[in-house]
Design a protein around this motif. Structure first.
Motif, short mmCIF file in Angstrom:
data_model
loop_
_atom_site.label_atom_id
_atom_site.label_comp_id
_atom_site.label_asym_id
_atom_site.label_seq_id
_atom_site.Cartn_x
_atom_site.Cartn_y
_atom_site.Cartn_z
N ARG A 1 28.39 32.87 38.20
CA ARG A 1 29.35 32.25 37.29
C ARG A 1 30.50 31.68 38.12
O ARG A 1 31.05 32.36 38.97
N GLY A 2 30.85 30.43 37.89
CA GLY A 2 31.98 29.80 38.58
C GLY A 2 33.13 29.57 37.62
O GLY A 2 32.99 28.83 36.66
N TYR A 3 34.25 30.26 37.86
CA TYR A 3 35.44 30.09 37.03
C TYR A 3 36.36 29.08 37.69
O TYR A 3 36.71 29.23 38.87
N ARG A 4 36.78 28.08 36.94
CA ARG A 4 37.75 27.12 37.47
C ARG A 4 39.10 27.38 36.82
O ARG A 4 39.21 27.42 35.59
N GLY A 5 40.13 27.59 37.64
CA GLY A 5 41.46 27.79 37.09
C GLY A 5 42.28 28.77 37.91
O GLY A 5 41.95 29.08 39.05
N SER A 6 43.36 29.25 37.30
CA SER A 6 44.30 30.15 37.96
C SER A 6 43.87 31.60 37.76
O SER A 6 43.61 32.02 36.63
N PHE A 7 43.80 32.36 38.84
CA PHE A 7 43.40 33.77 38.76
C PHE A 7 44.37 34.56 37.89
O PHE A 7 43.96 35.39 37.07
N THR A 8 45.66 34.29 38.04
CA THR A 8 46.65 35.05 37.26
C THR A 8 46.50 34.79 35.76
O THR A 8 46.75 35.67 34.95
N GLU A 9 46.05 33.58 35.40
CA GLU A 9 45.86 33.27 33.97
C GLU A 9 44.53 33.80 33.45
O GLU A 9 44.42 34.18 32.28
N LEU A 10 43.51 33.83 34.32
CA LEU A 10 42.18 34.27 33.88
C LEU A 10 42.01 35.79 33.94
O LEU A 10 41.11 36.34 33.31
N ALA A 11 42.88 36.49 34.69
CA ALA A 11 42.72 37.93 34.90
C ALA A 11 42.61 38.75 33.62
O ALA A 11 41.77 39.67 33.55
N PRO A 12 43.41 38.48 32.56
CA PRO A 12 43.28 39.31 31.36
C PRO A 12 41.88 39.31 30.76
O PRO A 12 41.40 40.36 30.30
N GLU A 13 41.18 38.16 30.81
CA GLU A 13 39.83 38.15 30.23
C GLU A 13 38.79 38.77 31.16
O GLU A 13 37.66 39.04 30.76
N LEU A 14 39.20 39.02 32.43
CA LEU A 14 38.29 39.65 33.39
C LEU A 14 38.64 41.13 33.60
O LEU A 14 38.12 41.77 34.52
N ALA A 15 39.50 41.68 32.76
CA ALA A 15 40.05 43.02 32.98
C ALA A 15 38.96 44.07 33.19
O ALA A 15 38.01 44.17 32.41
N ALA A 16 39.12 44.85 34.29
CA ALA A 16 38.24 45.98 34.64
C ALA A 16 36.76 45.58 34.64
O ALA A 16 35.89 46.38 34.34
N HIS A 17 36.48 44.34 35.00
CA HIS A 17 35.10 43.83 34.93
C HIS A 17 34.37 43.95 36.26
O HIS A 17 33.14 43.98 36.29
N TYR A 18 35.12 44.01 37.39
CA TYR A 18 34.47 43.89 38.70
C TYR A 18 34.57 45.15 39.55
O TYR A 18 35.60 45.83 39.56
N ASP A 19 33.49 45.41 40.29
CA ASP A 19 33.50 46.48 41.29
C ASP A 19 34.27 46.03 42.53
O ASP A 19 34.88 46.86 43.22
N VAL A 20 34.21 44.75 42.82
CA VAL A 20 34.88 44.22 44.02
C VAL A 20 35.53 42.88 43.69
O VAL A 20 34.92 42.04 43.01
N VAL A 21 36.74 42.69 44.18
CA VAL A 21 37.38 41.36 44.20
C VAL A 21 37.71 41.07 45.66
O VAL A 21 38.24 41.93 46.37
N SER A 22 37.34 39.88 46.13
CA SER A 22 37.69 39.48 47.49
C SER A 22 38.60 38.27 47.47
O SER A 22 38.50 37.41 46.59
N MET A 23 39.51 38.23 48.45
CA MET A 23 40.42 37.10 48.65
C MET A 23 40.42 36.79 50.15
O MET A 23 41.19 37.38 50.91
#
Length: 375
Positions: A191-213
């Motif tokens: 899945r490719g999300y286009r946009g701002s991470f800070t704006e998209l974070a609420p809909e991704l809450a507690a969804h991932y085992d790993v986040v990389s930057m």
């Protein structure tokens, strides 16, 4: 982008009414097509590309600031002068004045996309070993994450390579640009999300085992908010993997404006490792790994020589210049770059064989990596 196309002749086997083959426009045609847009942008001056200068450190709020670096755009050679200030209390280094939204659009344009897309895409696609090494950093702490979000994914090349290390993991990518969508279409991410991470974070809450930057935080306008977004997206017990340029690298001082990781004007923040560790701890993370030698990219001396040569050589054909270079300027540029080949070769050899094995002991590692567990 130009719709100009070159027409090609056809062999005898084609029907008379077959459609003309369409060719990609040459670089010269692409530059000519976008030059009017750039000239119109520059007609209004550069002031609108910058915010008002800050009087306090964006990391700790201190008013004790000093100028660390003055430079120009050494990669694209777009006009403008850029300053990096350093906080005398927490040592955070940041662009001041910072680019405005209009400035970010202007200076990023044609770097990762448009005129620069093919070259940079090839560069990123060729770094598979580096991506695999980044993915392996997580293995001692989680060797079977279910899902992984790569923030600032570009065209998803890291995710494609990391799948070979974490075979059962579903990789998603997030990016401001259309790179995330291109990565999804190419099958590099689920899945490719286009946009701002800070704006998209609420809909991704507690969804991932790993986040990389990976080399993302230095591009962001507000790094603390990005870290909070990561905490939101990672489920308890999950991990955050961060890699950024190291502003404490000795090369940053020795090479000055020719140190590639300054990457002005794109890099807005340079966070010393102690600051990032403390901020992660404050957010409820435990740092379980800190690496300096491993994320070092052995290109500093080669890049410094190239930037200096490229700066000295008369300009190439660039749409933000009013006119293409004439034959004399093209010849002079070729002569300067040719004369610099021995220095480029020496820089490459020193980077890879002399410095790389002892980069951390010399204090010249140009990046650091942290793995932190969300408690």
């Amino acid at each position: 982008m130009s719709d100009a196309r070159q027409e090609h002749g056809h062999g005898h086997g084609h029907a008379p009414n077959a459609p003309e083959a369409q060719a990609t426009p040459t670089r010269t045609e692409q530059v000519a097509a976008v030059r009017p847009t750039y000239q119109a942008d520059l007609a209004f001056g550069l002031d609108r590309f910058f915010e008002a200068p800050r009087t306090r450190c964006p990391w700790c709020g201190s008013a004790r600031l000093t100028t660390r670096l003055r430079t120009t755009d050494l990669l694209q050679h777009k006009p403008g002068r850029f300053l990096l200030d350093r906080c005398q209390d927490c040592r955070h280094t940041f662009q001041n004045p910072r680019l405005s939204a209009a400035g970010l659009e202007f200076y990023y344009r044609d770097f990762y996309d448009g005129l620069g897309e093919k070259q940079l895409g090839n560069t990123f696609a060729s770094r598979t070993k580096m991506y695999e090494q980044r993915a392996r950093a997580l293995l001692p702490f989680d060797d079977a994450p279910k899902n992984w979000l790569d923030v600032g994914t570009g065209h998803g090349h890291f995710c494609e390579a990391a799948r070979g290390v974490h075979t059962g993991t579903a990789f998603d990518g997030l990016d401001f640009t259309d790179g995330a969508e291109l990565a999804e279409r190419a099958g590099r991410v689920e899945r490719g999300y286009r946009g701002s991470f800070t704006e998209l974070a609420p809909e991704l809450a507690a969804h991932y085992d790993v986040v990389s930057m990976f080399h993302y935080l230095e591009h962001s306008t507000e790094p603390p908010l990005e870290l909070e977004a990561a905490r939101q997206a990672i489920r308890p017990g999950g991990h955050l993997v961060i890699e950024v340029p190291d502003p404490d690298s000795r090369y940053a001082r020795l090479l000055g404006r020719w140190w590639l990781p300054w990457l002005q004007p794109q890099h807005l923040h340079f966070v010393p490792v102690d600051n990032l560790r403390q901020r992660l701890t404050d957010l409820g993370f435990t740092v379980v790994l800190e690496q300096h030698a491993e994320p070092h990219d052995p290109v500093d001396l080669l890049a410094a020589v190239w930037l200096a040569l490229d700066n000295a050589a008369p300009r190439d054909n660039l749409p933000w210049l009013p006119h293409p270079p004439n034959a004399l300027r093209r010849t002079l540029r070729a002569a300067v770059l040719l004369a610099g080949v021995p220095a480029l070769i020496l820089g490459t050899l020193l980077d890879r064989f002399a410095v790389r094995p002892i980069s951390h002991r010399l204090g010249v590692s140009n990046a650091y990596r942290l793995v932190a567990r969300r408690d």
